[in-house]
Scaffold this active site. Sequence first.
Site, PDB file in Angstrom:
ATOM      1  N   GLU A 287      -5.299   1.448   2.358  1.00  0.00           N
ATOM      2  CA  GLU A 287      -5.154   0.254   3.200  1.00  0.00           C
ATOM      3  C   GLU A 287      -5.409   0.591   4.652  1.00  0.00           C
ATOM      4  O   GLU A 287      -6.048  -0.162   5.383  1.00  0.00           O
ATOM      5  CB  GLU A 287      -3.746  -0.344   3.037  1.00  0.00           C
ATOM      6  CG  GLU A 287      -3.558  -1.710   3.699  1.00  0.00           C
ATOM      7  CD  GLU A 287      -3.112  -1.663   5.152  1.00  0.00           C
ATOM      8  OE1 GLU A 287      -3.059  -2.743   5.773  1.00  0.00           O
ATOM      9  OE2 GLU A 287      -2.824  -0.578   5.696  1.00  0.00           O
TER      10      GLU A 287
ATOM     11  N   HIS B 248       0.816  -1.220   0.000  1.00  0.00           N
ATOM     12  CA  HIS B 248       0.000   0.000   0.000  1.00  0.00           C
ATOM     13  C   HIS B 248       0.850   1.271   0.000  1.00  0.00           C
ATOM     14  O   HIS B 248       1.867   1.358   0.672  1.00  0.00           O
ATOM     15  CB  HIS B 248      -1.047  -0.013   1.110  1.00  0.00           C
ATOM     16  CG  HIS B 248      -0.558  -0.003   2.520  1.00  0.00           C
ATOM     17  ND1 HIS B 248      -0.376   1.161   3.233  1.00  0.00           N
ATOM     18  CD2 HIS B 248      -0.248  -0.997   3.381  1.00  0.00           C
ATOM     19  CE1 HIS B 248       0.015   0.866   4.467  1.00  0.00           C
ATOM     20  NE2 HIS B 248       0.113  -0.431   4.587  1.00  0.00           N
TER      21      HIS B 248
HETATM   22 CO    CO Z   1      -0.371   0.399   8.953  1.00  0.00          CO
HETATM   23 ZN    ZN Z   2       0.686  -1.455   6.368  1.00  0.00          ZN
END
Ligand code: CO
Ligand code: ZN
Length: 332
Positions: A195, A62
Amino acid sequence: MKELIKKLVETYGPSGNEDKIRQVIQEEIAGLADEVRTDALGNLIARKRGQNGGKRVMLAAHMDEIGVIVTHVDEKGFLRFGAVGGVWPHTLLGGRVVFANGTVGVIGTEKVEDEERNKVIPLEKLFIDVGAVDKTSVPVQIGDVAGFSRPFADMGKRLVAKAFDDRIGCAVLIQTMRDLKKTPHDVYFVFSVQEEVGLRGAMTSAYGIEPEMGLSVDVTLTGDTPEAQTMAVELGKGPAIKVKDGRMLAHPGVKRLLVETAEAIGIPYQLEVLERGTTDATAIQVSREGVPAGCVSIPCRYVHTPSEMVDYDDVTNAVKLLVAMLEKPIIL
Ligand code: CO
Ligand code: ZN
């Protein structure tokens, strides 16, 4: 990789505000993939086509980092704020944040009573001071998001920065793209968004890609600092192969594949059981009809503080592990 790592960690990109970091990554991966696209949510998806016979493999790291969001501006120009992702108040006081337009803010607190001195000051008592003299001179507005501001430090074997979660995963993916010369697989490198607020980018990108195997590359906690939680992961003992975390049981075939690969190429590795927290692999695993999924974790101290620490050898060994895994047939 240190130059790449420094560039990635020092770039702004809290959840939902990944434009700048996506731009930086896009430049770094130019020429390394057969196809590059950005989906509707903002995930950057780079595909490296393999010869026929391989599997459709998705690797996700992410791009977003945790941050703070402006909720109120008072008459004197002080900002109240909320958290974007897992921001803990005890990591904030005296720290600095930076907004997308470059505005720097210092985090201050309301008066602290004597009996409160040893307690964590709640978010509600903190504010951001952007150096404004009144409300009209505040260069940001309600809804603007800031990330931690902290320079990268190279301590030699150990590295410190804000946002190693998960720019270190992004660095590992980029370096894997560079080092992977030939693969039988159709490999999708996904630099995911959002995320930290609920695996949202991984959810949509996995749906679109329909992988036959999915892996996230993210950080995990360690048990190697004074009076730490009991956890059998340490800095410098190799990348951690996830067995379980707060929301996922890794597919046993994926776990075995990673373990066998690490042993075959002779790199150190650790088995990871993380009791709280999870990664993009959780969203990949339960997309559509289900996907065999696992995770390669970079052990990291002080996760979700402005000074996260990793071991450089763990990082380079994670790259070796992924490259070796992608070079040979995958049998789960
Ligand atoms: Co994190
Ligand atoms: Zn992470």
